[in-house]
Every structure is written in C-alpha cells, then in structure tokens.
Design a protein around this motif. Structure first.
Motif, short mmCIF file in Angstrom:
data_model
loop_
_atom_site.label_atom_id
_atom_site.label_comp_id
_atom_site.label_asym_id
_atom_site.label_seq_id
_atom_site.Cartn_x
_atom_site.Cartn_y
_atom_site.Cartn_z
N ASP A 186 9.29 4.79 -1.56
CA ASP A 186 10.10 4.09 -0.57
C ASP A 186 9.35 4.10 0.75
O ASP A 186 8.66 5.08 1.08
CB ASP A 186 11.46 4.76 -0.38
CG ASP A 186 12.49 4.24 -1.35
OD1 ASP A 186 12.25 3.20 -1.95
OD2 ASP A 186 13.54 4.89 -1.48
N TRP A 187 9.45 3.03 1.52
CA TRP A 187 8.76 2.92 2.80
C TRP A 187 9.74 2.32 3.79
O TRP A 187 10.19 1.19 3.63
CB TRP A 187 7.52 2.05 2.63
CG TRP A 187 6.73 1.75 3.85
CD1 TRP A 187 6.44 0.51 4.37
CD2 TRP A 187 6.12 2.69 4.74
NE1 TRP A 187 5.67 0.62 5.50
CE2 TRP A 187 5.46 1.96 5.76
CE3 TRP A 187 6.05 4.09 4.77
CZ2 TRP A 187 4.76 2.58 6.79
CZ3 TRP A 187 5.35 4.71 5.80
CH2 TRP A 187 4.71 3.95 6.78
N GLN A 235 10.92 0.00 -9.97
CA GLN A 235 10.07 1.15 -9.66
C GLN A 235 9.41 1.70 -10.91
O GLN A 235 8.29 2.22 -10.84
CB GLN A 235 10.89 2.23 -8.97
CG GLN A 235 11.31 1.80 -7.56
CD GLN A 235 11.48 2.95 -6.62
OE1 GLN A 235 12.21 3.87 -6.92
NE2 GLN A 235 10.81 2.90 -5.47
N SER A 236 10.06 1.57 -12.05
CA SER A 236 9.45 2.08 -13.29
C SER A 236 8.17 1.34 -13.63
O SER A 236 7.36 1.83 -14.44
CB SER A 236 10.44 1.93 -14.45
OG SER A 236 10.53 0.58 -14.90
N VAL A 240 0.83 -1.21 0.00
CA VAL A 240 0.00 0.00 0.00
C VAL A 240 0.86 1.25 0.00
O VAL A 240 0.63 2.19 -0.77
CB VAL A 240 -0.95 -0.02 1.22
CG1 VAL A 240 -1.47 1.38 1.53
CG2 VAL A 240 -2.10 -0.98 0.98
N HIS A 241 1.86 1.30 0.87
CA HIS A 241 2.68 2.50 0.97
C HIS A 241 3.62 2.68 -0.22
O HIS A 241 3.99 3.81 -0.55
CB HIS A 241 3.50 2.47 2.27
CG HIS A 241 2.69 2.80 3.49
ND1 HIS A 241 2.01 1.84 4.22
CD2 HIS A 241 2.41 3.98 4.10
CE1 HIS A 241 1.38 2.41 5.21
NE2 HIS A 241 1.60 3.70 5.17
N ILE A 242 4.00 1.61 -0.86
CA ILE A 242 4.95 1.70 -1.97
C ILE A 242 4.25 1.93 -3.31
O ILE A 242 4.76 2.65 -4.17
CB ILE A 242 5.83 0.43 -2.01
CG1 ILE A 242 6.76 0.42 -0.79
CG2 ILE A 242 6.65 0.35 -3.29
CD1 ILE A 242 7.47 -0.90 -0.57
N ALA A 243 3.06 1.36 -3.50
CA ALA A 243 2.36 1.46 -4.78
C ALA A 243 1.38 2.62 -4.84
O ALA A 243 1.04 3.07 -5.94
CB ALA A 243 1.62 0.15 -5.08
N VAL A 297 14.62 7.42 -11.82
CA VAL A 297 13.76 6.91 -12.88
C VAL A 297 12.53 7.79 -12.98
O VAL A 297 12.02 8.27 -11.96
CB VAL A 297 13.37 5.44 -12.66
CG1 VAL A 297 12.53 5.26 -11.41
CG2 VAL A 297 12.64 4.88 -13.88
N PHE A 298 12.05 8.01 -14.19
CA PHE A 298 10.82 8.74 -14.45
C PHE A 298 9.93 7.88 -15.32
O PHE A 298 10.37 7.40 -16.37
CB PHE A 298 11.12 10.07 -15.16
CG PHE A 298 12.13 10.92 -14.45
CD1 PHE A 298 11.77 11.65 -13.33
CD2 PHE A 298 13.44 10.98 -14.90
CE1 PHE A 298 12.71 12.43 -12.66
CE2 PHE A 298 14.38 11.75 -14.24
CZ PHE A 298 14.02 12.48 -13.12
N SER A 299 8.71 7.66 -14.89
CA SER A 299 7.72 6.95 -15.71
C SER A 299 6.64 7.94 -16.11
O SER A 299 6.20 8.74 -15.29
CB SER A 299 7.11 5.79 -14.92
OG SER A 299 8.09 4.81 -14.63
#
Length: 325
Positions: free
Chosen positions: A266-267, A259-260, A102-105, A222-224
């Motif tokens: 980050d958590w 992460q892309s 939950v915290h990361i996504a 990284v940039f998405s």
C-alpha cells in the motif's frame, strides 16, 4: 483491507513459502460390529470439497455483522468506498503512475517479527505469476446461501476482468485450484488453521495467526507463495470476513485478488487507487488497471530489482498516459 485506522494484512517475505503437494483428509467411517472396516476410496486430488450446508450463525458473527454494517454506513456517509474508478477530481500524471507502481510492486508491506506480521515497508524484487491462475471459493458454514451466490458471481466476473487487463490466463474452477478464496465468519476463522495447512502446507505461524486471530480492524488478507527463492508465484490464499456488508466485501475481493498478482504494498500517495489505506475507492480504478498492465508487461520479468526496472517502468507509464509527464 483494513478498517478505520489500521493496517491491511498482507504477505511479507515470510509468507513466500515452499509449498508441499496439497493434502486431503480422509474421514474414518463407522462400521457395524464384527465386520472388517471398509477402506474409503481417496477423493480425487482435483475435486473441490463439498460446500457446507448453511448453519445458524453464532453470537460473535451476529455481533460482527452489526458492527461492520455501522462501519460501512460511516464510510458511505463520508463519500468513501467509491465505485467510479476515479474522475476529474483525482488526476494523476505519468510520473505519479510510475512512482506509485514502484512503491506498490517493489516493496513488501509486512514482515514477520516476534511471531506476528507487522507493517514494515522493505524493498523486494518484482514478483508475479507465470502460470495460469485457477481460482476457487470456499465458504464458512454460517455464510448465508444468498451471500454465497452473490460473492461467487462477483469473484467470477472480477477474475475475468483481471485476466483481460493483465493477459494472464485466469479462470474459476472446482478442479486443481492454485488460488483459494476463503470467505469465513467469526464462527469459522478461529478453526481455520487446519484448512490453511491443507491448502498451503508450510504456511508460517504468523500468517496462520493473522487469520485465526484476525483483529476487528482487519477485513481481509491475502498470501501469495513462491517455491524456494523464486520470484514466481505458484499459489495464493485469500481470506475475507464473511460478516462484512456487500460494499466492504466487494472492496476486499477487488483489493486482495489484485494484490495476489504482485501489487503487494500500500502507498498512501496512490490516488485514485485501492492500494492505500484511506478507503476512498472500493473498486479497481483506472490507475490500478494501468499498474496491473505494467506488472504483466513482458518488458518486466519476475526477479527484477527496482534499479533494473525503473527505466522500463517510466517508459511504460509515459506510454500509457500518452506521453504526459
């Protein structure tokens, strides 16, 4: 990925920009006097630019290599940058897995403020890819040939692993890439703005500055990108310091490419995981693999809010952990 006491530069809402078609620069040719200039044929849109010959690194790159070698040695001396994926000393439960996901996504790590990207956890909708991801790698001119070969092989192997975990089609290609990984030394990053504009037109000034003025404590970013207000990624751009020694470069490859795909935050409570700032783990862990599976589970969909997704997330976490709470 960040340094000893810093933040990992990563895209916030300002980085999810509308992308125009990829632009290709044509080089003007010198012609003999008296002759009409020839018109060079435009290069095909789906052909990767030629790899630059290896150039001698400048003083700033040499100094950075020495500095980051000491940084990596310090991590390793503290038993950090682990590659074991987590073991008996790093247990987690289904509840841990759900909360970490939950915290990361569902939170962005960075937002734009005053023309710069700053750490600020803000709740967002679920973002992910729906189309195949085609990855290509470009190197700065002063990145050694042996490092280029090693990094290309590491990225190719990892792209295949991410595809198997998520079920998302992913492959390396020199044609029509929609995720470009730039591995640049200090000699090249300062002049990278034009290449970024070519790869991702419309990239915000703060995002560009985070690359061209990358602070020493930032190792990679990284940039998405999405189109308009969509929650579906259509393009990504990763930048990794070429000066990093091998373990730190591998850590950047693992974290930024994962992460892309949509695990954007980050958590600090996530363990074992690469999605925190403590540098304990260098490579994707067992829990990270589970979170990637959850991210691309068809029960979730791009654009879902946290409130909509939470019951599904808890069910998936229990399933992956065999009912353990």
């Amino acid at each position: 990925m960040s340094g000893p006491a810093s933040e990992i530069m990563r895209p916030g809402p300002a980085s999810r920009l509308l992308l125009a078609p990829l632009l290709l620069a044509a080089l003007a040719a010198c012609e003999p006097a008296g002759l009409a200039p020839a018109v060079p044929a435009a290069p095909p849109r789906d052909v990767a630019p030629p790899e630059p010959p290896v150039a001698e690194p400048g003083a700033s790159t040499l100094a950075a290599r020495a500095y980051y070698a000491r940084v990596e040695a310090n991590y390793l001396a503290q038993d950090l940058l682990r590659t074991d994926g987590g073991g008996a000393d790093a247990p987690f439960t289904a509840r841990d897995l759900a909360e970490n996901f939950v915290h990361i996504a569902f939170y962005d790590e960075f937002s734009e403020r005053g023309g710069r990207l700053v750490p600020q956890a803000v709740e967002n909708r679920l973002h992910r890819w729906t189309e195949p991801v085609r990855v290509t790698v470009e190197f700065g001119a002063s990145v050694p040939a042996a490092q280029r070969a090693a990094d290309r092989a590491a990225i190719a192997g990892y792209v295949g692993r991410l595809s198997r975990i998520t079920g998302l089609p992913m492959r390396m290609t020199a044609r029509r890439a929609n995720h470009t990984v730039l591995i640049l030394n200090a000699d090249e990053r300062g002049a990278a703005a034009a290449r970024i504009a070519m790869l991702a037109p419309g990239t915000g000034a703060a995002a560009v500055r985070s690359v061209t003025e990358m602070p020493p404590e930032t190792y990679c970013t990284v940039f998405s990108f999405t189109t308009g207000g969509s929650a579906v990624y259509t393009r990504a751009l990763t930048v990794i310091r070429g000066e990093l020694p091998e373990r730190l470069r591998l850590a950047c490859i693992h974290e930024e490419l994962a992460q892309s795909l949509g695990l954007v935050n980050d958590w600090p409570r996530a363990r074992p995981s690469i999605f925190n700032d403590n540098e304990e783990f260098a490579l994707l862990t067992r829990q990270d693999e589970m979170m990637l599976k959850m991210l691309y589970d068809p029960r979730l969909r791009p654009g879902m809010t946290l409130a909509e997704a939470r019951p599904i997330v808890e069910t998936m976490a229990a399933e992956l952990m065999g009912g353990e709470s």
